[in-house]
Enzyme design. Structure first.
Site, PDB file in Angstrom:
ATOM      1  N   LYS A  13      14.991 -35.473   2.334  1.00 47.68           N
ATOM      2  CA  LYS A  13      15.281 -36.747   3.010  1.00 47.68           C
ATOM      3  C   LYS A  13      15.536 -37.865   1.990  1.00 47.68           C
ATOM      4  O   LYS A  13      16.505 -38.602   2.111  1.00 47.68           O
ATOM      5  CB  LYS A  13      14.102 -37.163   3.913  1.00 47.68           C
ATOM      6  CG  LYS A  13      13.762 -36.178   5.005  1.00 47.68           C
ATOM      7  CD  LYS A  13      12.668 -36.716   5.932  1.00 47.68           C
ATOM      8  CE  LYS A  13      11.330 -36.934   5.254  1.00 47.68           C
ATOM      9  NZ  LYS A  13      10.638 -35.700   4.819  1.00 47.68           N
ATOM     10  N   ARG A  88       6.912 -40.909  12.220  1.00 49.08           N
ATOM     11  CA  ARG A  88       6.299 -39.613  11.966  1.00 49.08           C
ATOM     12  C   ARG A  88       5.355 -39.191  13.090  1.00 49.08           C
ATOM     13  O   ARG A  88       4.768 -38.106  13.012  1.00 49.08           O
ATOM     14  CB  ARG A  88       5.485 -39.719  10.693  1.00 49.08           C
ATOM     15  CG  ARG A  88       6.065 -38.973   9.487  1.00 49.08           C
ATOM     16  CD  ARG A  88       5.142 -39.262   8.339  1.00 49.08           C
ATOM     17  NE  ARG A  88       5.203 -38.425   7.208  1.00 49.08           N
ATOM     18  CZ  ARG A  88       5.862 -38.729   6.086  1.00 49.08           C
ATOM     19  NH1 ARG A  88       6.628 -39.784   6.030  1.00 49.08           N
ATOM     20  NH2 ARG A  88       5.744 -37.952   5.036  1.00 49.08           N
ATOM     21  N   ARG A 127       8.765 -30.858  -8.536  1.00 50.37           N
ATOM     22  CA  ARG A 127       9.659 -32.014  -8.665  1.00 50.37           C
ATOM     23  C   ARG A 127       9.038 -33.168  -9.457  1.00 50.37           C
ATOM     24  O   ARG A 127       7.829 -33.384  -9.437  1.00 50.37           O
ATOM     25  CB  ARG A 127      10.150 -32.467  -7.285  1.00 50.37           C
ATOM     26  CG  ARG A 127       9.118 -33.086  -6.391  1.00 50.37           C
ATOM     27  CD  ARG A 127       9.695 -33.375  -5.002  1.00 50.37           C
ATOM     28  NE  ARG A 127       8.715 -34.019  -4.161  1.00 50.37           N
ATOM     29  CZ  ARG A 127       8.923 -34.409  -2.917  1.00 50.37           C
ATOM     30  NH1 ARG A 127      10.099 -34.176  -2.335  1.00 50.37           N
ATOM     31  NH2 ARG A 127       7.979 -34.998  -2.224  1.00 50.37           N
ATOM     32  N   ARG A 161       4.529 -37.203  -8.298  1.00 48.55           N
ATOM     33  CA  ARG A 161       3.692 -37.724  -7.226  1.00 48.55           C
ATOM     34  C   ARG A 161       2.359 -36.983  -7.207  1.00 48.55           C
ATOM     35  O   ARG A 161       2.322 -35.769  -7.342  1.00 48.55           O
ATOM     36  CB  ARG A 161       4.405 -37.548  -5.876  1.00 48.55           C
ATOM     37  CG  ARG A 161       5.425 -38.624  -5.618  1.00 48.55           C
ATOM     38  CD  ARG A 161       6.241 -38.353  -4.401  1.00 48.55           C
ATOM     39  NE  ARG A 161       5.449 -38.044  -3.211  1.00 48.55           N
ATOM     40  CZ  ARG A 161       5.966 -37.964  -1.985  1.00 48.55           C
ATOM     41  NH1 ARG A 161       7.254 -38.186  -1.816  1.00 48.55           N
ATOM     42  NH2 ARG A 161       5.204 -37.663  -0.967  1.00 48.55           N
ATOM     43  N   ARG A 172       0.335 -31.581   4.372  1.00 43.88           N
ATOM     44  CA  ARG A 172       1.460 -32.403   4.829  1.00 43.88           C
ATOM     45  C   ARG A 172       2.319 -31.620   5.818  1.00 43.88           C
ATOM     46  O   ARG A 172       2.845 -32.180   6.782  1.00 43.88           O
ATOM     47  CB  ARG A 172       2.279 -32.892   3.621  1.00 43.88           C
ATOM     48  CG  ARG A 172       1.558 -34.011   2.855  1.00 43.88           C
ATOM     49  CD  ARG A 172       1.997 -34.147   1.415  1.00 43.88           C
ATOM     50  NE  ARG A 172       3.373 -34.589   1.266  1.00 43.88           N
ATOM     51  CZ  ARG A 172       4.077 -34.469   0.128  1.00 43.88           C
ATOM     52  NH1 ARG A 172       3.538 -33.914  -0.942  1.00 43.88           N
ATOM     53  NH2 ARG A 172       5.303 -34.885   0.083  1.00 43.88           N
TER      54      ARG A 172
HETATM   55  P1  AMP Z   1       6.552 -39.312   1.970  1.00 41.24           P
HETATM   56  O1  AMP Z   1       6.923 -40.003   0.705  1.00 41.24           O
HETATM   57  O2  AMP Z   1       7.434 -39.672   3.116  1.00 41.24           O
HETATM   58  O3  AMP Z   1       6.402 -37.826   1.794  1.00 41.24           O
HETATM   59  O4  AMP Z   1       5.108 -39.863   2.360  1.00 41.24           O
HETATM   60  C1  AMP Z   1       3.981 -39.666   1.507  1.00 41.24           C
HETATM   61  C2  AMP Z   1       2.691 -39.926   2.269  1.00 41.24           C
HETATM   62  O5  AMP Z   1       2.671 -41.276   2.723  1.00 41.24           O
HETATM   63  C3  AMP Z   1       2.512 -39.082   3.526  1.00 41.24           C
HETATM   64  O6  AMP Z   1       1.962 -37.796   3.246  1.00 41.24           O
HETATM   65  C4  AMP Z   1       1.567 -39.960   4.332  1.00 41.24           C
HETATM   66  O7  AMP Z   1       0.240 -39.897   3.817  1.00 41.24           O
HETATM   67  C5  AMP Z   1       2.093 -41.356   4.021  1.00 41.24           C
HETATM   68  N1  AMP Z   1       3.167 -41.767   4.966  1.00 41.24           N
HETATM   69  C6  AMP Z   1       4.472 -42.015   4.674  1.00 41.24           C
HETATM   70  N2  AMP Z   1       5.151 -42.380   5.772  1.00 41.24           N
HETATM   71  C7  AMP Z   1       4.266 -42.343   6.794  1.00 41.24           C
HETATM   72  C8  AMP Z   1       4.366 -42.587   8.180  1.00 41.24           C
HETATM   73  N3  AMP Z   1       5.523 -42.933   8.779  1.00 41.24           N
HETATM   74  N4  AMP Z   1       3.237 -42.458   8.940  1.00 41.24           N
HETATM   75  C9  AMP Z   1       2.051 -42.133   8.390  1.00 41.24           C
HETATM   76  N5  AMP Z   1       1.893 -41.854   7.082  1.00 41.24           N
HETATM   77  C10 AMP Z   1       2.990 -41.968   6.279  1.00 41.24           C
END
Ligand code: AMP
Length: 215
Positions: A13, A88, A127, A161, A172
């Site tokens: 994404k 989400r 990554r 990360r 996740r």
């Molecule tokens: P991402 O970078 O999108 O993979 O997000 C990393 C982490 O941030 C996720 O595993 C969640 O802990 C938190 N996070 C990001 N976006 C959301 C969202 N829309 N709702 C809840 N938690 C989020």
């Protein structure tokens, strides 16, 4: 144009959103990026989110929806937006409806990047990105051409990360399956969903997204 990119962690994404930003002058709103910035800055939101993110769980709906509101309010009304990693959960999807309609924005497309979950752990655990320009790399699939030097900007600083480890990735995925995948029917009913093969090479995926946006 306002679009949502949906898909499990590691589906691509963020990478694809960045490519669309470059091509169409749109803005990528990634709640993950916003939360990581808040953690780094030590803001109250960051302090609350840090442990939740490290456990691979979801931050509260109210926090992420507030981040999205603030980010949208900082944009011109006619700037196109790619929502990456938001919504989400079903409550977030409903909040987004309200947030968009209050700002007279329409949701044009929801694009689901379909991927084979087996491949995701491999993708995610290798990554890393350039700490300066954000270009993405991978230990096994895409190392910088010159070892330790970013191809794009020449920086020698890279970062990983904290939640890109095998154990957190699995949590996740659990969250994705339990809370995020179930929001697709909300959008299917509105006939705005397109599925794209996220296992294809990156250029092919981008091309498929371009076809959806220009179709
Ligand atoms: P991402 O970078 O999108 O993979 O997000 C990393 C982490 O941030 C996720 O595993 C969640 O802990 C938190 N996070 C990001 N976006 C959301 C969202 N829309 N709702 C809840 N938690 C989020």
């Amino acid at each position: 144009m306002n679009i949502i990119l949906l898909g499990p962690p590691g589906a691509g994404k963020g990478t694809q959103a960045q490519r669309l930003v470059d091509k169409y002058n749109m803005v990528q709103l990634s709640t993950g990026d916003m939360l990581r910035a808040a953690v780094k800055a030590g803001t109250p939101v960051g302090l609350e989110a840090k442990a939740v993110m490290e456990a691979g769980e979801l931050v509260s709906d109210d926090i992420v929806s507030a981040l999205i509101c603030d980010a949208l309010d900082a944009l011109d009304a006619d700037t196109g937006v790619i929502f990456d990693g938001y919504p989400r959960t079903a409550p977030q999807a409903h909040s987004l409806d309200t947030i968009l309609s209050e700002r007279a924005r329409l949701l044009d497309h929801v694009i689901e990047l379909e991927v084979n979950e087996e491949a995701l752990v491999d993708r995610i655990t290798g990554r890393f990105t350039c700490a300066n320009c954000g270009t993405g790399y991978h230990d096994r699939h895409k190392l910088p051409k010159s070892e330790g030097v970013c191809d794009k900007c020449g920086s020698t600083e890279f970062k990983r990360r904290k939640d890109d480890n095998a154990e957190t990735v699995r949590q996740r995925m659990v969250e994705y399956r339990a809370k995020t995948a179930p929001i697709l029917p909300i959008y299917e009913e509105r006939d705005v969903v397109t599925r794209v093969d996220g296992m294809a090479d990156m250029d092919t995926v981008t091309q498929s997204l371009v076809e959806v946006l220009e179709g």
